[in-house]
Scaffold this active site. Structure first.
Site, PDB file in Angstrom:
ATOM      1  N   GLU A   1       4.756   1.550  11.228  1.00  0.00           N
ATOM      2  CA  GLU A   1       4.936   0.092  11.212  1.00  0.00           C
ATOM      3  C   GLU A   1       5.601  -0.282  12.532  1.00  0.00           C
ATOM      4  O   GLU A   1       6.552   0.361  12.956  1.00  0.00           O
ATOM      5  CB  GLU A   1       5.794  -0.293   9.996  1.00  0.00           C
TER       6      GLU A   1
ATOM      7  N   GLY B   1       0.390   1.781  15.062  1.00  0.00           N
ATOM      8  CA  GLY B   1      -0.472   2.525  14.150  1.00  0.00           C
ATOM      9  C   GLY B   1      -1.592   3.268  14.862  1.00  0.00           C
ATOM     10  O   GLY B   1      -2.028   4.338  14.421  1.00  0.00           O
TER      11      GLY B   1
ATOM     12  N   SER C   1       0.805  -1.225   0.000  1.00  0.00           N
ATOM     13  CA  SER C   1       0.000   0.000   0.000  1.00  0.00           C
ATOM     14  C   SER C   1       0.845   1.286   0.000  1.00  0.00           C
ATOM     15  O   SER C   1       0.490   2.241  -0.703  1.00  0.00           O
ATOM     16  CB  SER C   1      -0.994  -0.016   1.167  1.00  0.00           C
TER      17      SER C   1
ATOM     18  N   ASP D   1      -4.963  -1.145   8.084  1.00  0.00           N
ATOM     19  CA  ASP D   1      -4.843  -2.474   7.476  1.00  0.00           C
ATOM     20  C   ASP D   1      -4.112  -3.400   8.446  1.00  0.00           C
ATOM     21  O   ASP D   1      -2.978  -3.809   8.205  1.00  0.00           O
ATOM     22  CB  ASP D   1      -4.080  -2.339   6.142  1.00  0.00           C
TER      23      ASP D   1
HETATM   24  C1  LIG Z   1      -1.507  -6.596   6.555  1.00  0.00           C
HETATM   25  S1  LIG Z   1       0.113  -6.011   6.845  1.00  0.00           S
HETATM   26  C2  LIG Z   1       0.174  -4.475   6.027  1.00  0.00           C
HETATM   27  C3  LIG Z   1       0.187  -4.509   4.559  1.00  0.00           C
HETATM   28  C4  LIG Z   1       0.221  -3.160   3.902  1.00  0.00           C
HETATM   29  N1  LIG Z   1      -0.769  -2.243   4.439  1.00  0.00           N
HETATM   30  C5  LIG Z   1      -0.006  -3.310   2.433  1.00  0.00           C
HETATM   31  O1  LIG Z   1      -1.171  -3.265   1.998  1.00  0.00           O
HETATM   32  O2  LIG Z   1       0.957  -3.453   1.684  1.00  0.00           O
HETATM   33  C6  LIG Z   1       0.038  -5.491   8.525  1.00  0.00           C
HETATM   34  C7  LIG Z   1       1.337  -4.882   9.039  1.00  0.00           C
HETATM   35  O3  LIG Z   1       1.042  -4.283  10.312  1.00  0.00           O
HETATM   36  C8  LIG Z   1       2.157  -4.451  11.150  1.00  0.00           C
HETATM   37  N2  LIG Z   1       1.608  -4.253  12.512  1.00  0.00           N
HETATM   38  C9  LIG Z   1       1.007  -5.128  13.345  1.00  0.00           C
HETATM   39  N3  LIG Z   1       0.520  -4.497  14.438  1.00  0.00           N
HETATM   40  C10 LIG Z   1       0.815  -3.171  14.290  1.00  0.00           C
HETATM   41  C11 LIG Z   1       0.542  -2.013  15.035  1.00  0.00           C
HETATM   42  N4  LIG Z   1      -0.118  -2.075  16.210  1.00  0.00           N
HETATM   43  N5  LIG Z   1       0.954  -0.842  14.551  1.00  0.00           N
HETATM   44  C12 LIG Z   1       1.617  -0.744  13.379  1.00  0.00           C
HETATM   45  N6  LIG Z   1       1.910  -1.809  12.610  1.00  0.00           N
HETATM   46  C13 LIG Z   1       1.504  -3.016  13.047  1.00  0.00           C
HETATM   47  C14 LIG Z   1       2.689  -5.823  10.818  1.00  0.00           C
HETATM   48  O4  LIG Z   1       4.044  -5.929  11.189  1.00  0.00           O
HETATM   49  C15 LIG Z   1       2.473  -5.864   9.300  1.00  0.00           C
HETATM   50  O5  LIG Z   1       3.599  -5.415   8.622  1.00  0.00           O
END
Ligand SMILES: C[S@@+](CC[C@H](N)C(=O)[O-])C[C@H]1O[C@@H](n2cnc3c(N)ncnc32)[C@H](O)[C@@H]1O
Length: 280
Positions: free
Chosen positions: A118, A144, A100, A164
């Site tokens: 992230e 996030g 994204s 996401d």
């Molecule tokens: C589904 S992936 C994201 C994919 C990205 N949005 C895309 O579409 O290319 C979710 C990501 O959130 C990260 N993550 C998990 N919990 C989080 C948090 N509380 N805050 C920020 N990042 C987090 C994970 O390490 C992972 O890289």
């Protein structure tokens, strides 16, 4: 402890769904002269090598972007998204898949601004490297949900927040509802896109009821299911809530998702739903 790594799932049908809609939302924002702000709360690494052993483990991309790759009958509404995927693979062989943040970066204009948060340290490091020296892109090692508090409302007063989550905590739906309510209080006119996996019916009903209870209005619900309900290898379907979508977004999204369903559904399973969870 974060165990989820998006590389295992990159380019899957859920990514195609999410990124095709994301591109449409950003194209709509880019139509106005004024700069916009984009916040990606769970940003991932931004670019995925599908030849990596992790991506090869289940090869989810084969039933996702792999089914669109090489098709000549792509509808115009999908072109902004697919052109970005193509640009990552100039020799016409599908190997790299943009996340994204990269999709947003390609659609942004010089005056627009983006913040990526992230929480996984290794993923953050990759993301930072990808956007090193980029003006108007800030990459932060941050939860996030904290990022929502830190960055909203943005000075531009218009833009999009993508939430996401990797759903690696059991109470993630509840966490998202709380975060949405707080973010909306800070910035009621912002556009929010919230991706979610389709889980059991009871969980989904609860999620919807709890979102309704926040009092937020103008919430469009878009869902795509491509596998039979008893499918357990990955999720059978996924959805996105879009708060304050662009004018007539539902009319644009419906045919786009119908086309995606035709392309991605396994033996005709599942379908598409586009309706207002809460109208204006
Ligand atoms: C589904 S992936 C994201 C994919 C990205 N949005 C895309 O579409 O290319 C979710 C990501 O959130 C990260 N993550 C998990 N919990 C989080 C948090 N509380 N805050 C920020 N990042 C987090 C994970 O390490 C992972 O890289």
């Amino acid at each position: 402890m974060l165990s989820y790594r998006h590389l295992f799932h990159a380019g899957s049908f859920t990514d195609v769904f999410k990124h095709a809609l994301l591109a449409r939302l950003l194209v709509a924002l880019g139509k106005k002269d004024k700069p916009y702000f984009y916040l990606d709360t769970h940003a991932g690494i931004g670019r995925y090598d599908l030849s990596h052993p992790w991506a090869q483990k289940v090869r989810e991309y084969e039933n996702g972007i792999g089914r669109l790759w090489g098709r000549k009958d792509i509808p115009a509404a999908l072109a902004p998204y697919l052109d970005i995927v193509k640009a990552e693979n100039p020799n016409h062989k599908l190997r790299f898949y943009p996340g994204s943040p990269l999709i947003a970066k390609r659609l942004m204009r010089p005056e627009d601004r983006m913040v990526l948060t992230e929480l996984n340290k290794a993923d953050f490091a990759d993301l930072q490297k990808l956007f090193a020296n980029e003006r108007r892109v800030a990459v932060e090692l941050l939860d996030g949900y904290q990022g929502l508090k830190a960055h909203l409302p943005p000075q531009e007063r218009r833009g999009l927040v993508l939430i996401d989550s990797s759903f690696d905590r059991s109470r993630e739906f509840a966490r998202i509802v709380t975060a949405l309510a707080e973010a909306h209080e800070r910035w009621a006119t912002g556009m929010y896109a919230v991706w979610y996996p389709l889980m059991d019916l009871g969980d989904m009903r609860n999620f919807e009821r709890n979102v309704e209870k926040t009092g937020i209005r103008k919430i469009l619900k878009l869902e795509l299911t491509v596998q039979p309900e008893d499918w357990t290898l990955t999720v059978p379907g996924c959805g996105m809530l879009v708060i304050n979508p662009p004018w007539q977004f539902e009319d644009e999204a419906r045919p786009l998702l119908e086309w995606l369903w035709q392309a991605l559904s396994v033996e005709g399973a599942g379908g598409v739903k586009v309706d207002w969870l809460v109208p204006e």
